[in-house]
Design a protein around this motif. Structure first.
Motif: not given
Length: 392
Positions: A217-228, A253-258
């Motif tokens: 895994c990367p050392d740091v992961v940025e979790i995007p907000s929930d566009r829905s 790209d991080d919106s999962l269809g929303a």
């Protein structure tokens, strides 16, 4: 201003991947993680994974692919179907019985596909029946082999199998049946796995060979907000005729269809189209608030959402019933809703039934800020956004 909660789809998957690595991984986020994310973290803690929780990040100390310990009690996944499915497969990697359970809504959301996968791969499975399909009792280990997955109802069994591949010794041949739904969520699983070293690719061919990999895994992961969750800000804005600024929108790209909210709910595409249709095949979580937005706006037809019938509630039928309590008409179809525009909500005459479905509750709460209402299951919004009530 309106701040979105972290994407539970991203965060739950990263929790499992980080747990299978062998170092500390920091998950950064804005907003407050919902109860579904907390359920996943609690279950992983029971399996021996240390998770340090801070206000704007969690630090996951990986235990390696073979580091999960036997839990001393039931893994309670709460309301989270994603946590249940990922952990059911993960539990089958281990050579001792593990019991998984959830709340009353999760107990109704049985996944025969998931359990059939485990049986084909050599794990022992037992479960309840009817409306009490949980708890599951899983006794592994599962082994490599060949399975068929029907992806027309959910893509989560495929994601669950992929994200536990690091602990297997050999490949699994997966035969895909049916027309895939929630495809972007399946693609997300493959993309996140790739970021940790996986060579598995998803192109929706009829056959996939899933291979193990060493998790880095990367050392740091940025979790995007929930566009829905932006759909509720748009609904609130539409009801009150004000401008609501969402402060932490993720990229498309991080919106999962929303990301379709930018057009279908924002109004840019709707004014000149008489028969406006919205396909929610890959974003069915938008159905309840979007139906309300269309009803008080220009109207339209929601299609491609037949799998929404298998969520916390039958969201097609229950959205229609909920809107009717507010004097709004939305006619159910096989895979969505037909909605006339220009409607005005009215105050319900009795308790609004939300069926412990957080997206129904949040839709009803937004409508209630306009006309008033008393809602059942008052705290279920915390499943996805514990701060939601403060926004209203």
């Amino acid at each position: 201003q309106w701040q979105l909660a972290p994407s539970k789809s991203h965060m739950i998957r990263w929790l499992l991947l980080a747990a299978q690595g062998e170092k500390d991984v920091t998950l950064n986020f804005s907003g407050t993680p919902g109860d579904d994310v907390e359920s996943m973290a609690r279950c992983l803690s029971q399996l021996g994974v240390t998770i340090e929780k801070n206000e704007s990040n969690w630090v996951v100390s990986g235990v390696g692919v073979n580091g999960f310990k036997r839990p001393v009690s039931v893994l309670n996944c709460g309301n989270s179907g994603t946590a249940l499915r990922l952990l059911t497969i993960a539990s089958a990697r281990l050579n001792y019985p593990i019991m998984l359970d959830g709340d009353h809504t999760l107990r109704r959301r049985h996944s025969e596909t998931l359990l059939h996968i485990l049986e084909y791969l050599g794990a022992q499975v037992s479960h309840g029946t009817g409306l009490e399909s949980l708890p599951y009792l899983i006794h592994g280990p599962m082994k490599s082999g060949e399975v068929t997955i029907d992806v027309s109802r959910s893509s989560q069994p495929l994601s669950s199998l992929l994200l536990s591949m690091p602990a297997l010794d050999g490949e699994i041949r997966v035969n895909l049946a049916g027309q895939g739904v929630s495809r972007l969520h399946a693609q997300l699983s493959f993309e996140l796995a790739e970021k940790t070293g996986s060579e598995n690719q998803m192109d929706w061919r009829k056959h996939i060979n899933l291979k193990p990999w060493v998790v880095e895994c990367p050392d740091v992961v940025e979790i995007p907000s929930d566009r829905s969750l932006e759909s509720f800000a748009i609904l609130y804005q539409s009801l009150h005729g004000i401008e609501v600024e969402v402060t932490n929108l993720p990229s498309d790209d991080d919106s999962l269809g929303a990301e379709i909210l930018a057009t279908c709910a924002g109004g840019q595409m709707m004014s000149d189209i008489d028969d406006f249709k919205i396909d929610l095949r890959d974003s069915n979580d938008l159905l309840p608030p979007l139906a309300a937005i269309l009803a008080i706006g220009n109207g339209g037809t929601i299609t491609g959402a037949s799998h929404a019938r298998h969520k916390e509630s039958n969201r097609i039928e229950k959205t229609s019933e909920l809107l009717a309590q507010f004097g709004l008409t939305a006619t159910p179809t096989e895979d969505g809703l037909e909605i006339e525009g220009g409607q005005t909500p009215t105050a319900p005459s009795e308790l609004v039934k939300t069926h412990a479905d957080h997206r129904l509750w949040m839709t009803a709460a937004c409508l209630a800020t306009k006309v008033g209402a008393t809602l059942s299951h008052p705290n279920c919004y915390a499943v996805s956004d514990p701060d939601f009530i403060n926004k209203l």
